[in-house]
Scaffold this motif. Sequence first.
Motif, mmCIF file in Angstrom:
data_model
loop_
_atom_site.group_PDB
_atom_site.id
_atom_site.type_symbol
_atom_site.label_atom_id
_atom_site.label_comp_id
_atom_site.label_asym_id
_atom_site.label_seq_id
_atom_site.Cartn_x
_atom_site.Cartn_y
_atom_site.Cartn_z
ATOM 1 N N VAL A 147 48.285 4.950 83.707
ATOM 2 C CA VAL A 147 48.319 6.177 84.904
ATOM 3 C C VAL A 147 48.958 7.388 85.016
ATOM 4 N N LEU A 148 48.252 8.544 85.843
ATOM 5 C CA LEU A 148 48.770 10.036 85.790
ATOM 6 C C LEU A 148 49.166 9.970 87.547
ATOM 7 N N GLU A 149 49.709 10.286 88.354
ATOM 8 C CA GLU A 149 50.082 10.426 89.522
ATOM 9 C C GLU A 149 50.049 12.183 89.992
ATOM 10 N N ILE A 150 49.052 12.650 90.704
ATOM 11 C CA ILE A 150 49.479 14.302 90.300
ATOM 12 C C ILE A 150 50.432 13.841 92.238
ATOM 13 N N GLY A 151 51.758 14.459 92.396
ATOM 14 C CA GLY A 151 52.512 14.347 93.718
ATOM 15 C C GLY A 151 53.026 13.400 93.790
ATOM 16 N N THR A 152 54.048 13.173 93.498
ATOM 17 C CA THR A 152 54.973 12.235 93.859
ATOM 18 C C THR A 152 55.169 12.294 94.812
ATOM 19 N N GLY A 153 55.877 13.191 95.406
ATOM 20 C CA GLY A 153 56.435 13.016 96.786
ATOM 21 C C GLY A 153 57.528 12.031 96.696
ATOM 22 N N CYS A 154 57.536 10.900 97.594
ATOM 23 C CA CYS A 154 58.728 10.379 98.057
ATOM 24 C C CYS A 154 59.204 9.005 97.403
ATOM 25 N N GLY A 155 58.018 8.840 96.926
ATOM 26 C CA GLY A 155 57.698 8.057 95.683
ATOM 27 C C GLY A 155 57.521 6.255 95.776
ATOM 28 N N TYR A 156 56.712 6.508 96.880
ATOM 29 C CA TYR A 156 56.480 5.336 97.655
ATOM 30 C C TYR A 156 55.027 4.632 96.704
ATOM 31 N N GLN A 157 54.215 5.533 97.013
ATOM 32 C CA GLN A 157 53.532 5.107 96.203
ATOM 33 C C GLN A 157 53.107 4.729 94.639
ATOM 34 N N ALA A 158 53.867 5.164 93.865
ATOM 35 C CA ALA A 158 54.537 5.297 92.292
ATOM 36 C C ALA A 158 54.749 3.962 92.378
ATOM 37 N N ALA A 159 55.912 3.633 93.588
ATOM 38 C CA ALA A 159 56.301 2.405 92.911
ATOM 39 C C ALA A 159 55.074 1.345 93.184
ATOM 40 N N VAL A 160 54.027 1.180 94.250
ATOM 41 C CA VAL A 160 52.972 0.486 94.347
ATOM 42 C C VAL A 160 52.523 0.486 92.613
ATOM 43 N N ILE A 161 51.626 1.528 92.399
ATOM 44 C CA ILE A 161 51.088 1.386 91.547
ATOM 45 C C ILE A 161 52.159 1.054 90.049
ATOM 46 N N ALA A 162 53.182 1.258 89.827
ATOM 47 C CA ALA A 162 53.872 0.824 89.229
ATOM 48 C C ALA A 162 53.534 -0.375 88.479
ATOM 49 N N LEU A 163 53.499 -1.523 89.978
ATOM 50 C CA LEU A 163 53.368 -2.481 89.550
ATOM 51 C C LEU A 163 52.213 -2.738 88.962
ATOM 52 N N LEU A 164 50.587 -2.329 89.253
ATOM 53 C CA LEU A 164 49.822 -2.674 89.226
ATOM 54 C C LEU A 164 49.214 -1.537 87.745
ATOM 55 N N ALA A 165 49.707 -0.822 87.047
ATOM 56 C CA ALA A 165 49.662 -0.044 85.717
ATOM 57 C C ALA A 165 50.600 -0.794 84.404
ATOM 58 N N ARG A 166 50.101 -0.097 83.865
ATOM 59 C CA ARG A 166 50.669 -1.123 81.866
ATOM 60 C C ARG A 166 51.722 0.403 82.062
#
Length: 285
Positions: A147-166
């Motif tokens: 996954v590529l996330e554009i716009g980390t912000g505070c990191g919340y969505q990144a933490a959620v994605i990390a549980l769903l991605a390789r």
Amino acid sequence: MRRSAPGRSASGSDVTAPKRFPATLKPAAAAVQREVLMPQRHLHQATRDAARLARPSGTGLDGGAVRERMVARLRAEGRFDERVLAAMAAVPRHEFVDTALAAQAYEDTALPIGHGQTISKPSVVAHMLGLLFAGHGARQRGSLGRVLEIGTGCGYQAAVIALLARQLTTIERLQGLHDKARQNLQRVALPRSQPAPRLIWGDGHAGHAASGPFDSIIAAAGGEDLPPAWAAQLAPGGRLVAPMAAAGRGQVLVVLDHVVEGGASRWVRSEHEAVLFVPLKSGVV
């Protein structure tokens, strides 16, 4: 939320777009400069809303009960992917907002996170990640893959994605938010079985070819059109979800699928509901 800009990765390497792009996609026009904040509210409005919302009742924020209630409210709407809801139930959203606003962390509202930005509403996060899961490739893999996330912000969505991605690569153009997200993600314990997200301070507008191609791309800032670099870095069978301008409709969620048939690639675009995200910008700050 997040933005994008030309610059360097955290490792110091240049972040540049590929030289060849799909012929069906044109370069993005200059981002419209507007004082809007994601999603669907200005910063001062989000601050006022945070001040008037009732404090969560019951056990403390660290107990998990308030997260479960948030997820239960989303589940009751009947339109979100269960895998996404399970990941959101595991991530303490209050750890990603200022202490003064932690009591409102599990309401379905945007909250200010500093640097003139906000954290997305939980329902917006759930919906966009659900759209990624609805792609043909994700259904086959059973995960969001690379996954590529554009716009980390505070990191919340990144933490959620990390549980769903390789594997997750996430880019933020504002160094202050990049640093804050890194601290937040270090404080929140993710399963050891999941690879740690790769955080980049750089130009999300150019994607991150060195970490691609990507099975899933998600953006939290919108421009006039999809940057060709994003489509070029989308793997066959991959799906992209991003807010973009649509003729006569303002800004909408755009889904782009990289379809391969008979050995030939094509990119299929569809438009969804109206949204209001910050403009996609270039240039690290």
